[in-house]
Scaffold this motif. Structure first.
Motif, short mmCIF file in Angstrom:
data_model
loop_
_atom_site.label_atom_id
_atom_site.label_comp_id
_atom_site.label_asym_id
_atom_site.label_seq_id
_atom_site.Cartn_x
_atom_site.Cartn_y
_atom_site.Cartn_z
N ARG A 144 33.49 46.68 103.12
CA ARG A 144 34.49 45.67 103.46
C ARG A 144 33.98 44.30 103.05
N ILE A 147 37.74 38.42 100.29
CA ILE A 147 37.77 37.74 98.99
C ILE A 147 39.01 36.86 98.98
N ASP A 148 38.85 35.56 98.72
CA ASP A 148 39.99 34.64 98.66
C ASP A 148 40.85 34.74 99.92
N ASN A 149 40.18 34.74 101.08
CA ASN A 149 40.87 34.83 102.38
C ASN A 149 41.68 36.11 102.56
N GLN A 150 41.39 37.11 101.77
CA GLN A 150 42.09 38.40 101.93
C GLN A 150 41.05 39.47 102.19
N GLY A 151 41.18 40.20 103.29
CA GLY A 151 40.25 41.27 103.59
C GLY A 151 40.51 42.47 102.70
N VAL A 152 39.48 42.98 102.06
CA VAL A 152 39.61 44.13 101.16
C VAL A 152 38.60 45.18 101.59
N ARG A 183 37.57 44.69 111.42
CA ARG A 183 38.92 44.37 110.95
C ARG A 183 39.60 43.38 111.88
N ASP A 184 39.22 43.43 113.17
CA ASP A 184 39.83 42.54 114.16
C ASP A 184 38.90 41.41 114.55
N LEU A 186 36.59 37.86 113.61
CA LEU A 186 36.79 36.65 112.82
C LEU A 186 36.26 36.87 111.41
N PRO A 187 36.95 36.31 110.40
CA PRO A 187 36.58 36.62 109.02
C PRO A 187 35.15 36.26 108.64
N GLU A 188 34.54 35.30 109.36
CA GLU A 188 33.18 34.91 108.99
C GLU A 188 32.18 36.04 109.15
N ARG A 215 32.52 37.92 117.33
CA ARG A 215 33.63 37.33 118.09
C ARG A 215 34.94 37.80 117.47
N LEU A 217 39.26 38.18 116.97
CA LEU A 217 40.54 37.49 116.93
C LEU A 217 41.27 37.80 118.23
N PRO A 218 42.31 37.02 118.57
CA PRO A 218 43.02 37.37 119.81
C PRO A 218 43.71 38.72 119.69
N ARG B 49 53.95 39.82 103.18
CA ARG B 49 53.35 38.52 102.91
C ARG B 49 53.52 38.24 101.42
N ARG B 109 41.99 48.72 99.81
CA ARG B 109 42.97 48.68 100.89
C ARG B 109 42.93 47.25 101.42
N PHE B 110 44.08 46.63 101.52
CA PHE B 110 44.12 45.23 101.91
C PHE B 110 44.46 45.10 103.38
N ASP B 111 44.14 43.92 103.94
CA ASP B 111 44.41 43.71 105.35
C ASP B 111 45.82 43.23 105.63
N ARG B 130 46.82 33.98 93.85
CA ARG B 130 45.44 33.65 94.22
C ARG B 130 44.72 34.82 94.84
N PRO B 132 43.32 38.67 95.59
CA PRO B 132 42.90 39.76 94.71
C PRO B 132 43.94 40.86 94.64
#
Lengths: 288, 155
Positions: A144, A147-152, A183-184, A186-188, A215, A217-218, B49, B109-111, B130, B132
């Protein structure tokens, strides 16, 4: 007469030896003298520098820890053991071609696989391993990254011929065996730098355990991670849930499962046997 | 603080989704309802989205863009399928570029369920993507070559 001749022979031989020695001494003496003479007059004769010993730190050393990859341990099924033996042989054959290093859930890996649709035929993905599933040749692991604020997430089959290289960038364990709760989170906590350099790890000794507690997410989450069946130790529940909610989650506890004898599956002896089998195979291979 | 920053970073769909998580009545005008975990491919009534930089996809609206028709034999849309969206009170075609449902092994698989707005001839409405995008979209080189050209990153 004969004795005289013998003695004479020996004398001549010894003289010859002495002469050789003398010549040798003279030669060495002459060169040393020459060197001494040179030292006093000019800089010494050129001595080539000592060849530097290159220690290649980029190449990972094979681990010397006693580690058996979990996909070798067969599940408790009604299939005949010969199926697992044959499968193990195929797994070893693949491992001879592709080096599958030791890694755990929570380690950061970089996988290069062939992709007919990607530019340059190969596709590299870096991520944190959140799950290792499957047994035998169908063993998988999920990486996991954000990338570019998108979880892959990508689920790789370890023994697939499409996989070209599996590189461990950071070898470490986490508090849990399954990090699906990321997955739930925080992205950091899931972001891994794509250009990360491999961090060297010692081939002996314990694997470092990363005790970070994540930590979240809600709520709502994809699964109710606070429930005892998931037994998650790596989440900061005190920051996202109240003690009442934690107590409410304990209603789903099944404390009798720990004592259920039919659910017991002790793999220690099996693991020992498989480990020795693999060592023997490796020894036989190196002997050839 | 970190939470607010996170909310600020997300785009419209994400924003709506998280807003629903935080407080159902704050950003949207829905009444509180349970948002169950999405783990399926795209079908009618899924909220998606929009990931390109088209003005239609990015201007905020009180309703998230929803799928109203999927152009496949079964009503299920996977990556590379065309769908019909209802955005800002108008109908618009779009192409699916990633979904939350796990697909084939070795494919990403994307979120979030990502979608790119498209015209009837297959040209994308926006000028940049922007986010991926999976590499196996390149199979559609013939029909959606312009869309692949505007994608900035392949995974």
């Amino acid at each position: 007469m004969a004795a005289c001749i013998q003695r004479l022979d020996r004398a001549i031989f010894s003289i010859r030896l002495l002469r050789n020695v003398q010549l040798h001494n003279e030669r060495s003496l002459s060169t040393s003298l020459h060197r001494l003479a040179l030292d006093t007059e000019q800089p010494s004769k050129f001595t080539p520098p000592v060849k530097p010993v290159i220690i290649d730190k980029t190449q990972s050393v094979a681990s010397l820890r006693k580690f058996l990859s979990p996909e070798f341990v067969p599940p408790r099924q009604r299939t005949k053991p010969i199926k697992f033996t044959i499968e193990r042989k195929d797994m070893i054959r693949r491992r001879k071609v592709l080096n599958i290093p030791e890694f755990y859930v929570g380690s950061i890996l970089a996988v290069t696989m062939t992709d007919p649709h990607a530019t340059g035929k190969n596709n590299r993905f870096v991520g944190i391993c959140i799950q290792r599933g499957g047994r035998g040749l169908g063993a998988t692991f999920v990486l996991r990254n954000i990338i570019d604020n998108q979880g892959v997430e990508i689920c790789y089959e370890m023994y697939s011929p499409r996989v070209q290289q599996i590189e461990v960038l950071k070898l470490e364990k986490r508090l849990d065996d399954n990090l699906m709760y990321l997955r739930d989170a925080l992205p950091e906590f899931c972001t891994v730098d794509t250009d990360m350099k491999p961090q060297p790890s010692s081939p002996t000794g314990e694997v470092p355990v990363n005790k970070t507690r994540v930590r979240m997410l809600p709520k709502p989450w994809s699964k109710r991670w606070e429930r005892p069946k998931y037994d998650v130790k790596g989440i900061r529940f005190d920051l996202c849930l109240s003690p009442e909610q934690m107590e409410h989650a304990q209603k789903w506890a099944q404390p009798w499962v720990e004592y259920d004898m039919l659910k017991e599956y002790d793999t220690s002896k099996l693991e020992e046997a498989i480990y020795t089998e693999l060592q023997q195979e490796a020894a036989a291979a190196t002997a050839k | 603080m970190a939470l607010l920053n996170h909310l600020a970073k997300c785009k419209s769909m994400h924003l709506a989704c998280h807003a629903l998580r935080v407080d159902a009545t704050s950003l949207t005008q829905h009444s509180a309802f349970s948002v169950s975990a999405v783990s399926a491919a795209i079908q009618k009534m899924t909220r998606v989205r929009v990931v390109d930089n088209s003005p239609l996809g990015n201007t905020p609206h009180h309703r998230a863009p929803r799928v109203i028709h999927v152009y496949t034999k079964n009503g299920v849309g996977k990556v590379g399928d065309k769908v019909l969206l209802a955005i800002k009170g108008q109908k618009k075609k779009a192409l699916i570029v990633g979904h939350k449902m796990p697909g084939e092994r070795m494919t990403p698989r994307f979120d979030s369920n990502n979608v790119v707005l498209i015209e009837d001839n297959g040209n994308p409405t926006g000028t940049r993507i922007r986010v991926p995008v999976p590499t196996h979209l390149r199979k559609l080189e013939g029909d959606y070559s312009k869309l692949l050209a505007i994608a900035s990153r392949f995974v």
